[in-house]
Design a protein around this motif. Structure first.
Motif, short mmCIF file in Angstrom:
data_model
loop_
_atom_site.label_atom_id
_atom_site.label_comp_id
_atom_site.label_asym_id
_atom_site.label_seq_id
_atom_site.Cartn_x
_atom_site.Cartn_y
_atom_site.Cartn_z
N SER A 187 31.38 48.04 104.73
CA SER A 187 31.52 46.83 103.35
C SER A 187 30.61 45.31 104.54
O SER A 187 30.81 45.11 103.61
N PHE A 188 31.32 45.62 106.09
CA PHE A 188 32.02 44.46 106.48
C PHE A 188 30.20 44.36 107.32
O PHE A 188 29.95 44.86 108.02
N CYS A 189 29.99 43.45 107.95
CA CYS A 189 28.46 42.07 108.56
C CYS A 189 29.49 41.58 109.12
O CYS A 189 30.83 40.17 108.55
N THR A 190 29.46 41.57 110.53
CA THR A 190 29.88 40.02 111.45
C THR A 190 28.25 39.93 112.34
O THR A 190 28.13 40.95 112.69
N ALA A 191 28.70 38.28 112.70
CA ALA A 191 27.87 37.88 113.44
C ALA A 191 28.14 37.82 114.91
O ALA A 191 29.87 37.80 115.37
N HIS A 192 28.25 38.32 116.37
CA HIS A 192 28.37 38.41 117.49
C HIS A 192 27.15 37.79 118.11
O HIS A 192 25.62 37.58 117.73
N CYS A 193 27.42 37.14 119.04
CA CYS A 193 26.50 36.49 120.63
C CYS A 193 27.23 37.21 121.74
O CYS A 193 27.77 37.55 122.11
N SER A 194 25.40 36.90 122.26
CA SER A 194 25.48 37.72 123.95
C SER A 194 27.67 36.68 124.24
O SER A 194 27.63 36.87 125.56
N CYS A 195 27.15 35.31 124.03
CA CYS A 195 28.10 34.44 125.09
C CYS A 195 29.60 34.53 124.84
O CYS A 195 30.14 33.90 125.02
N GLY A 196 29.79 35.50 123.41
CA GLY A 196 31.39 36.10 124.04
C GLY A 196 31.77 35.67 121.41
O GLY A 196 33.03 35.68 121.49
N TRP A 197 31.03 34.44 121.42
CA TRP A 197 31.47 34.30 119.98
C TRP A 197 30.98 35.33 119.21
O TRP A 197 30.20 36.01 119.49
N SER A 198 31.68 35.29 118.52
CA SER A 198 31.63 36.17 116.85
C SER A 198 32.48 35.90 116.19
O SER A 198 33.00 34.50 115.39
N GLY A 199 32.00 35.56 114.92
CA GLY A 199 31.50 35.51 113.81
C GLY A 199 32.77 36.07 112.24
O GLY A 199 32.79 37.33 112.67
N PRO A 200 33.14 35.75 110.94
CA PRO A 200 34.33 36.36 110.62
C PRO A 200 33.11 37.17 109.52
O PRO A 200 32.16 37.66 110.31
N ALA A 201 34.38 38.42 109.38
CA ALA A 201 33.34 39.15 108.85
C ALA A 201 33.43 38.71 107.46
O ALA A 201 33.96 38.39 107.03
N ARG A 202 32.32 39.51 106.86
CA ARG A 202 31.42 38.75 105.43
C ARG A 202 31.44 40.35 104.78
O ARG A 202 30.66 40.76 105.44
N ARG A 203 30.71 40.20 103.45
CA ARG A 203 30.63 41.52 103.01
C ARG A 203 29.53 40.69 102.22
O ARG A 203 28.41 41.89 102.01
N SER A 204 28.85 39.70 102.34
CA SER A 204 27.62 39.05 102.17
C SER A 204 26.90 39.60 103.61
O SER A 204 26.71 38.49 105.04
N ARG A 205 25.27 40.06 104.20
CA ARG A 205 25.14 40.26 105.43
C ARG A 205 23.42 38.89 105.60
O ARG A 205 23.72 38.69 106.30
N ASP A 206 23.70 38.07 104.26
CA ASP A 206 22.82 36.84 104.96
C ASP A 206 23.98 35.76 105.24
O ASP A 206 23.57 35.06 105.76
N ARG A 207 24.82 36.24 104.81
CA ARG A 207 26.01 35.07 104.86
C ARG A 207 26.29 35.14 106.84
O ARG A 207 26.20 34.17 106.94
N ALA A 208 26.62 36.86 107.13
CA ALA A 208 26.26 37.02 108.23
C ALA A 208 25.17 36.88 109.21
O ALA A 208 25.72 35.80 110.77
N ARG A 209 24.31 36.66 108.28
CA ARG A 209 23.13 36.23 109.53
C ARG A 209 23.12 35.15 109.36
O ARG A 209 22.26 34.13 110.05
N THR A 210 23.00 33.95 108.40
CA THR A 210 23.28 32.56 108.37
C THR A 210 24.22 32.34 109.61
O THR A 210 23.97 31.02 110.19
#
Length: 61
Positions: free
Chosen positions: A30-53
């Protein structure tokens, strides 16, 4: 930006931004996380829209 489900084949490929980052989102349960090719990753979010943001904010910086 595309969503990669851990149990499915991605539907679209990411497109590089002008800054060279390739942000994506990955869903795990139930979690969505933003990742980047540079190695960065955001926090796990329940909101997919917030992960996209999170991904969009990272690529803009």
């Amino acid at each position: 930006m595309y969503v990669q489900h851990t149990d499915e084949i991605p539907q679209t490929r990411p497109t590089p931004t002008s800054s060279g980052h390739e942000p994506t989102t990955v869903e795990r349960g139930s979690f969505c996380t933003a990742h980047c090719s540079c190695g960065w990753s955001g926090p796990a979010r329940r909101s997919r829209d917030r992960a996209r943001t999170d991904a969009a904010e990272h690529s803009a910086s």
